[in-house]
Motif scaffolding. Structure first.
Motif, PDB file in Angstrom:
ATOM      1  N   MET A  59       0.849  -1.192   0.000  1.00  0.00           N
ATOM      2  CA  MET A  59       0.000   0.000   0.000  1.00  0.00           C
ATOM      3  C   MET A  59       0.882   1.238   0.000  1.00  0.00           C
ATOM      4  N   GLY A  60       0.376   2.273  -0.608  1.00  0.00           N
ATOM      5  CA  GLY A  60       1.145   3.504  -0.652  1.00  0.00           C
ATOM      6  C   GLY A  60       0.251   4.713  -0.455  1.00  0.00           C
ATOM      7  N   TRP A  61       0.880   5.794  -0.059  1.00  0.00           N
ATOM      8  CA  TRP A  61       0.215   7.095   0.017  1.00  0.00           C
ATOM      9  C   TRP A  61       0.990   8.058  -0.883  1.00  0.00           C
ATOM     10  N   PHE A  62       0.247   8.801  -1.663  1.00  0.00           N
ATOM     11  CA  PHE A  62       0.798   9.841  -2.523  1.00  0.00           C
ATOM     12  C   PHE A  62       0.035  11.119  -2.241  1.00  0.00           C
ATOM     13  N   ARG A  63       0.555  12.231  -2.723  1.00  0.00           N
ATOM     14  CA  ARG A  63      -0.151  13.499  -2.560  1.00  0.00           C
ATOM     15  C   ARG A  63       0.082  14.377  -3.776  1.00  0.00           C
ATOM     16  N   GLU A 123       3.112  13.199  -5.946  1.00  0.00           N
ATOM     17  CA  GLU A 123       4.389  12.747  -5.424  1.00  0.00           C
ATOM     18  C   GLU A 123       4.200  11.654  -4.386  1.00  0.00           C
ATOM     19  N   PHE A 124       5.198  10.812  -4.296  1.00  0.00           N
ATOM     20  CA  PHE A 124       5.226   9.729  -3.329  1.00  0.00           C
ATOM     21  C   PHE A 124       5.361  10.270  -1.913  1.00  0.00           C
ATOM     22  N   VAL A 125       4.629   9.639  -0.980  1.00  0.00           N
ATOM     23  CA  VAL A 125       4.727  10.016   0.427  1.00  0.00           C
ATOM     24  C   VAL A 125       5.274   8.855   1.261  1.00  0.00           C
ATOM     25  N   ALA A 126       4.615   7.697   1.174  1.00  0.00           N
ATOM     26  CA  ALA A 126       5.012   6.560   2.004  1.00  0.00           C
ATOM     27  C   ALA A 126       4.474   5.272   1.401  1.00  0.00           C
TER      28      ALA A 126
END
Length: 124
Positions: free
Chosen positions: A34-38, A46-49
């Motif tokens: 799983m990922g978080w972007f903003r 952009e990539f966050v985590a």
């Protein structure tokens, strides 16, 4: 097929905290990273985590390292992003994403399912 719904965004003062949640449907959630972007206005996403399927690996963008924490609960089909010490430059729409594989990825092409996003606004 995985459907993702983010929640927990809002308006917060600089220095404050928020916890974003990502609710997932679908039987394959636990097999995916799983990922978080903003995405801020006028800027690229952009990539966050990111976190691996077993929570064994996590990676963070340098801009959020030490302030944000990603986690997941496979039993609840959910992922989370705890955000501390928020700054005005963290203002953006935050998206959660399900990976193509079990393993962490920092590129949007590593993900094949996306939520609709939740707005985070940090006032100075």
């Amino acid at each position: 097929q995985v459907q993702l719904v983010e929640s927990g965004g809002g308006l917060v003062q600089a220095g404050g905290s928020l916890r974003l949640s990502c609710a997932a449907s679908g039987r394959t959630f636990s097999n995916k990273a799983m990922g978080w972007f903003r995405q801020a206005p006028g800027k690229e996403r952009e990539f966050v985590a990111t976190i691996s399927w077993s929570s064994g690996s996590t990676y963070y963008a340098d801009s959020v390292k030490g302030r944000f924490a990603i986690s997941r609960d496979n039993a609840k089909n959910a992922a989370y992003l705890q955000m501390e010490s928020l700054k005005p430059e963290d203002t953006a729409v935050y998206y959660c994403a399900a990976g193509r594989t079990r393993y962490v990825g920092r590129d949007s092409q590593d993900y094949d399912y996306w939520g609709q996003g939740t707005q985070v606004t940090v006032s100075s």
